[in-house]
Design a protein around this motif. Structure first.
Motif, mmCIF file in Angstrom:
data_model
loop_
_atom_site.group_PDB
_atom_site.id
_atom_site.type_symbol
_atom_site.label_atom_id
_atom_site.label_comp_id
_atom_site.label_asym_id
_atom_site.label_seq_id
_atom_site.Cartn_x
_atom_site.Cartn_y
_atom_site.Cartn_z
ATOM 1 N N UNK A 49 13.558 32.640 73.358
ATOM 2 C CA UNK A 49 14.744 32.386 73.612
ATOM 3 C C UNK A 49 15.724 31.885 72.422
ATOM 4 N N UNK A 50 17.026 32.330 72.317
ATOM 5 C CA UNK A 50 17.798 31.528 71.224
ATOM 6 C C UNK A 50 19.254 31.298 71.573
ATOM 7 N N UNK A 51 19.951 30.671 70.920
ATOM 8 C CA UNK A 51 21.330 30.417 71.347
ATOM 9 C C UNK A 51 22.191 29.844 69.854
ATOM 10 N N UNK A 52 23.494 29.825 70.161
ATOM 11 C CA UNK A 52 24.425 29.671 69.272
ATOM 12 C C UNK A 52 25.526 28.800 69.783
ATOM 13 N N UNK A 53 26.098 27.889 69.234
ATOM 14 C CA UNK A 53 27.390 27.259 69.629
ATOM 15 C C UNK A 53 28.090 26.333 68.718
ATOM 16 N N UNK A 54 28.898 25.427 69.327
ATOM 17 C CA UNK A 54 29.514 24.641 68.446
ATOM 18 C C UNK A 54 29.646 23.298 69.018
ATOM 19 N N UNK A 55 29.739 22.378 68.166
ATOM 20 C CA UNK A 55 29.774 20.874 68.814
ATOM 21 C C UNK A 55 31.102 20.045 68.187
ATOM 22 N N UNK A 56 31.632 19.167 68.976
ATOM 23 C CA UNK A 56 32.851 18.375 68.415
ATOM 24 C C UNK A 56 32.546 16.911 68.836
ATOM 25 N N UNK A 100 28.072 28.234 78.151
ATOM 26 C CA UNK A 100 27.971 26.712 78.903
ATOM 27 C C UNK A 100 28.968 25.872 78.085
ATOM 28 N N UNK A 101 29.389 24.925 78.881
ATOM 29 C CA UNK A 101 30.215 23.872 78.250
ATOM 30 C C UNK A 101 29.714 22.609 78.612
ATOM 31 N N UNK A 102 29.411 21.621 77.713
ATOM 32 C CA UNK A 102 28.635 20.365 78.059
ATOM 33 C C UNK A 102 28.864 19.270 77.599
ATOM 34 N N UNK A 103 28.663 17.930 77.942
ATOM 35 C CA UNK A 103 28.962 16.669 77.140
ATOM 36 C C UNK A 103 27.395 16.138 76.848
ATOM 37 N N UNK A 104 27.708 15.582 75.692
ATOM 38 C CA UNK A 104 26.108 15.150 75.137
ATOM 39 C C UNK A 104 26.607 13.698 74.718
ATOM 40 N N UNK A 105 25.509 12.669 75.257
ATOM 41 C CA UNK A 105 25.712 11.274 75.067
ATOM 42 C C UNK A 105 24.278 11.126 74.121
ATOM 43 N N UNK A 116 17.680 9.538 67.218
ATOM 44 C CA UNK A 116 18.093 9.065 68.665
ATOM 45 C C UNK A 116 17.840 10.149 69.472
ATOM 46 N N UNK A 117 17.695 9.516 70.683
ATOM 47 C CA UNK A 117 17.281 10.499 71.940
ATOM 48 C C UNK A 117 18.924 10.727 72.618
ATOM 49 N N UNK A 118 18.980 11.780 73.325
ATOM 50 C CA UNK A 118 20.139 12.028 73.984
ATOM 51 C C UNK A 118 20.032 12.692 75.121
ATOM 52 N N UNK A 119 21.001 12.719 76.047
ATOM 53 C CA UNK A 119 20.968 13.489 77.195
ATOM 54 C C UNK A 119 22.309 14.438 77.307
ATOM 55 N N UNK A 120 22.340 15.249 78.003
ATOM 56 C CA UNK A 120 23.629 16.161 78.140
ATOM 57 C C UNK A 120 23.811 16.718 79.673
ATOM 58 N N UNK A 121 24.636 17.403 79.860
ATOM 59 C CA UNK A 121 25.045 17.843 81.293
ATOM 60 C C UNK A 121 26.383 18.684 81.197
ATOM 61 N N UNK A 122 26.675 19.536 82.264
ATOM 62 C CA UNK A 122 27.797 20.269 82.009
ATOM 63 C C UNK A 122 27.927 21.373 83.190
ATOM 64 N N UNK A 123 28.536 22.366 82.993
ATOM 65 C CA UNK A 123 28.485 23.776 83.450
ATOM 66 C C UNK A 123 28.348 25.020 82.718
ATOM 67 N N UNK A 124 27.845 25.941 83.380
ATOM 68 C CA UNK A 124 27.543 27.234 82.862
ATOM 69 C C UNK A 124 27.639 28.262 83.931
ATOM 70 N N UNK A 125 28.078 29.742 83.081
ATOM 71 C CA UNK A 125 28.043 30.833 83.884
ATOM 72 C C UNK A 125 27.045 31.923 83.342
ATOM 73 N N UNK A 126 26.116 32.439 84.213
ATOM 74 C CA UNK A 126 25.109 33.231 83.437
ATOM 75 C C UNK A 126 24.948 34.423 84.315
ATOM 76 N N UNK A 127 24.473 35.559 83.485
ATOM 77 C CA UNK A 127 24.166 36.847 84.227
ATOM 78 C C UNK A 127 22.575 37.101 84.224
ATOM 79 N N UNK A 128 22.331 37.938 85.139
ATOM 80 C CA UNK A 128 20.801 38.273 85.072
ATOM 81 C C UNK A 128 20.780 39.508 85.985
ATOM 82 N N UNK A 129 19.620 40.207 85.796
ATOM 83 C CA UNK A 129 19.429 41.490 86.491
ATOM 84 C C UNK A 129 17.909 41.828 86.664
#
Length: 288
Positions: A49-56, A100-105, A116-129
Motif C-alpha cells: 500500500x502507499x499514500x500521499x498527503x499534506x499536513x499543516x 481522509x482528513x484527520x487530526x494528529x496529536x 515522539x509518539x503520536x496518535x491520530x483520528x478523523x474521517x475517510x471516504x473509501x471505494x472498494x469492489x
C-alpha cells in the motif's frame, strides 16, 4: 524604501505560515479483518500500500492532515483454522482507494525533541469492489451478482451494498526527526467501517433456484464454492443457512513507514527562533 518595507511586513507572516506545511508519504501494507480474516492485526494475506498527503501544523503538538491512500485487501477460506469455513471455500480480493482528513496529536514537539509518539483520528471516504476468479480463471466482480440475495424481489430487505463508504480512521505511531525538514516514522492506522461487505460476505445463503433464475449460474457458482474441493460438499446449502457473521462489521487497516518533508525549510515559528536554526524570527521594530 517605504514600499519595500510594506511588502516585507506583508510577506513575512506568510513565510512563517509556509513553514507549517509538510508533504507526507506512506509506504507499507494493507489488510482487512472480517469473515475470511479473523485476526484484527496480521501480516497474513497482506498486500502493498502507499499514500500521499499534506499536513499543516496548528502548534508544535497538533496538526491537521489529509491525503489519499491506495491498497489491496483479500481473504481466502483455505487459510481459515475452522474446518467448516475452509469447506465454504470462498475468497475475494479488492482494491481500496481512500481519501481522509484527520487530526494528529504529538506527545513532544519535534522542534524540541528528535523522537515522539503520536496518535491520530478523523474521517475517510473509501471505494472498494470485491472480485474473485472462477475455476476457469475468469475474473468476476461480486457485487452485481447479489450472492446473498441483494436486489432480488424475494428478499426485499437485502439491498445491494454501496461500493463507496465512510470510515473512521484512527491509530498511532512514532516519528523521528532526521533534520529540520525531514521526519521518518512508523504507524498503524485502523479503519472502522459501517459495512459487512468488504468481502462480499455477511448473512446467509439464499434459495438456489431463486438465485439461479434471477442472477444466473455464475451467481450460484460464486455464492457457494464447497463443491470445487476434492472432499467438499457438492450440495448447495439450504435457504437461510449461515454464510457469514453479520453482527460484526468489517475493518481494514494500513501499517508502514511514513515520511514528512517541511516546505520552505527551517523549523517553524512556534519556537520563535530561540531553538530553531539560530535565525531570529522576531518582527522588525520601528521600521516607519
Amino acid at each position: 524604501m517605504r514600499k519595500f518595507l510594506l511588502v516585507l511586513v506583508a510577506v513575512f507572516p506568510l513565510s512563517l505560515m509556509a513553514q507549517r506545511w509538510h508533504i507526507t508519504g506512506f509506504g507499507g501494507i494493507s489488510n482487512y479483518q472480517g469473515d475470511m480474516q479473523e485476526k484484527r492485526i496480521t501480516t497474513n494475506q497482506a498486500h502493498g500500500a502507499f499514500g500521499l498527503g499534506a499536513q499543516y501544523d496548528l502548534s508544535g503538538h497538533v496538526s491537521v492532515k489529509g491525503g489519499l491512500m491506495y491498497g489491496t485487501i483479500s481473504g481466502d477460506d483455505k487459510f481459515n483454522k475452522q474446518e467448516d469455513l475452509r469447506k465454504r471455500n470462498l475468497n475475494f480480493t479488492s482494491r481500496l482507494l481512500e481519501g481522509n482528513l484527520m487530526a494528529e496529536f504529538r506527545l513532544f514537539d519535534l522542534d524540541e525533541k528528535r523522537l515522539t509518539p503520536y496518535v491520530f483520528a478523523g474521517i475517510a471516504v473509501f471505494g472498494y469492489d470485491p472480485y474473485t476468479y472462477d475455476t476457469l480463471g475468469n475474473k468476476h466482480y461480486l457485487q452485481p451478482y447479489g450472492t446473498e440475495g441483494q436486489g432480488l424481489s424475494t428478499y426485499p430487505d437485502r439491498k445491494p451494498y454501496n461500493r463507496v463508504q465512510v470510515a473512521l480512521p484512527f491509530g498511532g505511531g512514532i516519528k523521528f526527526r532526521l533534520n529540520d525538514q525531514v521526519t521518518l516514522g512508523y504507524e498503524i492506522g485502523l479503519r472502522k467501517t459501517f459495512t459487512d461487505y468488504l468481502d462480499d460476505l455477511s448473512k446467509s445463503y439464499v434459495d438456489y433456484n431463486t438465485l439461479l433464475a434471477e442472477k444466473g449460474p455464475v451467481a450460484v457458482e460464486l455464492a457457494y464454492r464447497g463443491d470445487e474441493l476434492k472432499d467438499g460438499n457438492p450440495l448447495y446449502p439450504a435457504d437461510g443457512t449461515t454464510r457469514g457473521g453479520e453482527k460484526v462489521k468489517d475493518w481494514y487497516y494500513f501499517q508502514g513507514i511514513t515520511i514528512g518533508y517541511r516546505l520552505f525549510g527551517g523549523r517553524n515559528e512556534f519556537r520563535g527562533g530561540a531553538k530553531g536554526s539560530g535565525r531570529q524570527l522576531d518582527c522588525p521594530r520601528n521600521i516607519f
